[in-house]
Design a protein around this motif. Sequence first.
Motif, PDB file in Angstrom:
ATOM      1  N   MET A 178       0.830  -1.230   0.000  1.00 23.38           N
ATOM      2  CA  MET A 178       0.009   0.120  -0.147  1.00 23.38           C
ATOM      3  C   MET A 178       0.887   1.233  -0.037  1.00 23.38           C
ATOM      4  SD  MET A 178      -2.986   1.141   2.665  1.00 23.38           S
ATOM      5  CE  MET A 178      -3.754  -0.242   2.518  1.00 23.38           C
ATOM      6  N   LYS A 179       0.615   2.237  -0.846  1.00 21.83           N
ATOM      7  CA  LYS A 179       1.326   3.315  -0.932  1.00 21.83           C
ATOM      8  C   LYS A 179       0.882   4.490   0.110  1.00 21.83           C
ATOM      9  CE  LYS A 179       3.435   1.661  -4.532  1.00 21.83           C
ATOM     10  NZ  LYS A 179       5.017   1.494  -4.216  1.00 21.83           N
ATOM     11  N   CYS A 180       1.787   5.367   0.272  1.00 21.51           N
ATOM     12  CA  CYS A 180       1.379   6.434   1.405  1.00 21.51           C
ATOM     13  C   CYS A 180       0.248   7.181   0.868  1.00 21.51           C
ATOM     14  CB  CYS A 180       2.570   7.343   1.609  1.00 21.51           C
ATOM     15  SG  CYS A 180       4.197   6.635   2.249  1.00 21.51           S
ATOM     16  N   ARG A 181       0.120   7.394  -0.718  1.00 23.36           N
ATOM     17  CA  ARG A 181      -0.941   8.328  -1.037  1.00 23.36           C
ATOM     18  C   ARG A 181      -2.335   7.536  -0.787  1.00 23.36           C
ATOM     19  NH1 ARG A 181       1.676   6.920  -5.367  1.00 23.36           N
ATOM     20  NH2 ARG A 181       0.737   5.446  -7.024  1.00 23.36           N
ATOM     21  N   GLU A 182      -2.263   6.337  -0.567  1.00 22.97           N
ATOM     22  CA  GLU A 182      -3.620   5.572  -0.427  1.00 22.97           C
ATOM     23  C   GLU A 182      -4.026   5.547   0.927  1.00 22.97           C
ATOM     24  OE1 GLU A 182      -2.340   1.838  -1.924  1.00 22.97           O
ATOM     25  OE2 GLU A 182      -2.502   2.477  -4.031  1.00 22.97           O
ATOM     26  N   ARG A 183      -3.210   6.086   2.191  1.00 21.66           N
ATOM     27  CA  ARG A 183      -3.790   6.019   3.300  1.00 21.66           C
ATOM     28  C   ARG A 183      -4.347   7.353   3.846  1.00 21.66           C
ATOM     29  NH1 ARG A 183       1.141   2.586   5.863  1.00 21.66           N
ATOM     30  NH2 ARG A 183       0.606   0.664   4.847  1.00 21.66           N
ATOM     31  N   GLY A 184      -5.064   7.383   4.817  1.00 22.83           N
ATOM     32  CA  GLY A 184      -5.622   8.521   5.363  1.00 22.83           C
ATOM     33  C   GLY A 184      -4.619   9.497   5.706  1.00 22.83           C
ATOM     34  N   ARG A 185      -4.960  10.904   5.896  1.00 24.11           N
ATOM     35  CA  ARG A 185      -4.165  11.895   6.049  1.00 24.11           C
ATOM     36  C   ARG A 185      -3.337  11.860   7.379  1.00 24.11           C
ATOM     37  NH1 ARG A 185      -5.235  18.543   6.531  1.00 24.11           N
ATOM     38  NH2 ARG A 185      -3.144  18.921   7.422  1.00 24.11           N
ATOM     39  N   SER A 186      -3.847  11.252   8.452  1.00 23.15           N
ATOM     40  CA  SER A 186      -3.168  11.068   9.636  1.00 23.15           C
ATOM     41  C   SER A 186      -2.269   9.989   9.647  1.00 23.15           C
ATOM     42  CB  SER A 186      -4.143  10.725  10.761  1.00 23.15           C
ATOM     43  OG  SER A 186      -4.885   9.589  10.514  1.00 23.15           O
ATOM     44  N   ALA A 187      -2.333   8.912   8.958  1.00 26.81           N
ATOM     45  CA  ALA A 187      -1.201   7.900   8.489  1.00 26.81           C
ATOM     46  C   ALA A 187      -0.316   8.624   7.775  1.00 26.81           C
ATOM     47  CB  ALA A 187      -2.048   6.650   8.115  1.00 26.81           C
ATOM     48  N   ARG A 188      -0.633   9.313   6.698  1.00 24.98           N
ATOM     49  CA  ARG A 188       0.388   9.723   5.742  1.00 24.98           C
ATOM     50  C   ARG A 188       1.452  10.594   6.801  1.00 24.98           C
ATOM     51  NH1 ARG A 188      -3.690  10.922   2.224  1.00 24.98           N
ATOM     52  NH2 ARG A 188      -3.635  13.142   2.854  1.00 24.98           N
ATOM     53  N   ALA A 189       1.042  11.075   7.712  1.00 20.47           N
ATOM     54  CA  ALA A 189       1.608  12.357   8.377  1.00 20.47           C
ATOM     55  C   ALA A 189       2.812  11.488   9.072  1.00 20.47           C
ATOM     56  CB  ALA A 189       0.948  12.840   9.432  1.00 20.47           C
ATOM     57  N   PHE A 190       2.746  10.150   9.285  1.00 23.29           N
ATOM     58  CA  PHE A 190       3.930   9.659   9.868  1.00 23.29           C
ATOM     59  C   PHE A 190       4.816   8.845   9.099  1.00 23.29           C
ATOM     60  CE2 PHE A 190       3.130  10.531  14.381  1.00 23.29           C
ATOM     61  CZ  PHE A 190       1.710  11.072  14.126  1.00 23.29           C
ATOM     62  N   CYS A 191       4.811   8.778   7.759  1.00 24.99           N
ATOM     63  CA  CYS A 191       5.725   8.392   6.885  1.00 24.99           C
ATOM     64  C   CYS A 191       6.990   9.346   6.633  1.00 24.99           C
ATOM     65  CB  CYS A 191       4.920   7.922   5.571  1.00 24.99           C
ATOM     66  SG  CYS A 191       3.467   6.895   5.505  1.00 24.99           S
ATOM     67  N   PHE A 192       8.157   8.962   7.230  1.00 25.04           N
ATOM     68  CA  PHE A 192       9.429   9.576   7.055  1.00 25.04           C
ATOM     69  C   PHE A 192      10.199   8.827   6.142  1.00 25.04           C
ATOM     70  CE2 PHE A 192       7.077  10.894  10.855  1.00 25.04           C
ATOM     71  CZ  PHE A 192       7.072  12.171  10.870  1.00 25.04           C
ATOM     72  N   LEU A 216      -6.439  17.659  11.552  1.00 25.16           N
ATOM     73  CA  LEU A 216      -7.246  16.418  12.011  1.00 25.16           C
ATOM     74  C   LEU A 216      -8.339  17.063  12.906  1.00 25.16           C
ATOM     75  CD1 LEU A 216      -4.751  13.924  12.703  1.00 25.16           C
ATOM     76  CD2 LEU A 216      -5.907  13.966  10.808  1.00 25.16           C
ATOM     77  N   GLU A 217      -9.496  16.056  13.276  1.00 24.06           N
ATOM     78  CA  GLU A 217     -10.580  16.408  14.249  1.00 24.06           C
ATOM     79  C   GLU A 217      -9.829  16.642  15.569  1.00 24.06           C
ATOM     80  OE1 GLU A 217     -14.599  14.507  16.073  1.00 24.06           O
ATOM     81  OE2 GLU A 217     -13.619  13.641  14.294  1.00 24.06           O
ATOM     82  N   ASN A 218     -10.097  17.573  16.303  1.00 24.75           N
ATOM     83  CA  ASN A 218     -10.020  18.093  17.793  1.00 24.75           C
ATOM     84  C   ASN A 218      -8.384  18.011  17.940  1.00 24.75           C
ATOM     85  OD1 ASN A 218     -10.228  18.201  20.362  1.00 24.75           O
ATOM     86  ND2 ASN A 218      -9.886  15.844  20.875  1.00 24.75           N
ATOM     87  N   ALA A 219      -7.976  18.812  16.608  1.00 26.49           N
ATOM     88  CA  ALA A 219      -6.374  19.195  16.391  1.00 26.49           C
ATOM     89  C   ALA A 219      -5.929  20.142  17.505  1.00 26.49           C
ATOM     90  CB  ALA A 219      -6.207  19.894  15.038  1.00 26.49           C
ATOM     91  N   GLY A 220      -6.773  20.988  18.067  1.00 29.73           N
ATOM     92  CA  GLY A 220      -6.396  21.974  19.145  1.00 29.73           C
ATOM     93  C   GLY A 220      -6.089  21.244  20.284  1.00 29.73           C
ATOM     94  N   ALA A 221      -6.905  20.349  20.681  1.00 30.25           N
ATOM     95  CA  ALA A 221      -6.450  19.620  21.975  1.00 30.25           C
ATOM     96  C   ALA A 221      -5.319  18.729  21.721  1.00 30.25           C
ATOM     97  CB  ALA A 221      -7.885  18.838  22.450  1.00 30.25           C
ATOM     98  N   ARG A 222      -5.180  18.049  20.480  1.00 33.42           N
ATOM     99  CA  ARG A 222      -4.127  17.044  20.171  1.00 33.42           C
ATOM    100  C   ARG A 222      -2.721  17.817  20.290  1.00 33.42           C
ATOM    101  NH1 ARG A 222      -6.269  12.325  18.244  1.00 33.42           N
ATOM    102  NH2 ARG A 222      -8.371  12.664  17.107  1.00 33.42           N
ATOM    103  N   LEU A 223      -2.739  19.078  19.710  1.00 34.45           N
ATOM    104  CA  LEU A 223      -1.446  19.866  19.768  1.00 34.45           C
ATOM    105  C   LEU A 223      -1.088  20.516  21.147  1.00 34.45           C
ATOM    106  CD1 LEU A 223      -1.993  21.567  16.233  1.00 34.45           C
ATOM    107  CD2 LEU A 223      -0.353  19.718  17.168  1.00 34.45           C
TER     108      LEU A 223
END
Length: 212
Positions: free
Chosen positions: A1-15, A141-148
């Motif tokens: 599975m390629k990075c682009r096929e995943r959700g945004r939150s998962a893509r964020a952790f592909c380094f 992401l949803e609830n981004a303020g609290a996460r950050l």
Amino acid sequence: MKCRERGRSARAFCFGAALILASCAAAPKGDLLIRPSPQRLPTHQIVGDSIIASLGGAAVTVRWLAAPGVERYFAGKPGLVSPWPAEVWRETPPTVFLVRLRNQTPEEIQFDPTLAALVSQDGLRGRPVSYEEFYQQLEGLENAGARLLSLQATLFSRFVVIAPGGQREGLLVFPSLGPEVKHLLVEFASFFVGGRNAPGLFEFQVLRQKTQ
């Protein structure tokens, strides 16, 4: 599975440039456990799942946190939430270490977490993920303020100074581990007590239980 096929939150952790860490196409399978391995330094001892060391007289504890441990950690802090959605833990789980520092000396402690490293058995090195990187990854992401805000309150990503008698705790977070990693060193290259460098090496083994 390629990075682009995943959700945004998962893509964020592909380094892709992180040498010891997993690319999205090679995410590790099975339940991962990171446990202390025998320590080569006499000032380091294993207590349960933690490694406790004396660095220049300062007490330092390092412990890996799995996803349930991360949830419990944030649940125990009123007003904070776990920063990472369930999708991230399924696809590209961050490698999270809880670090506790206690200054038992009469001198000041200075610790630069940006110079910490996660080193594989092959000598390949990865650096902690910074708050700025997490901000870019989580802001939509949803609830981004609290996460950050929760990350800002707990992440070791800035220079730390601890006066005599003081203590601090925080998280060092690295991207997902590659499937080939079996042994890790958490390295503190810049840890000073009274102006004297007292670097630390914390040794862990990586265990994987295959899923059916």
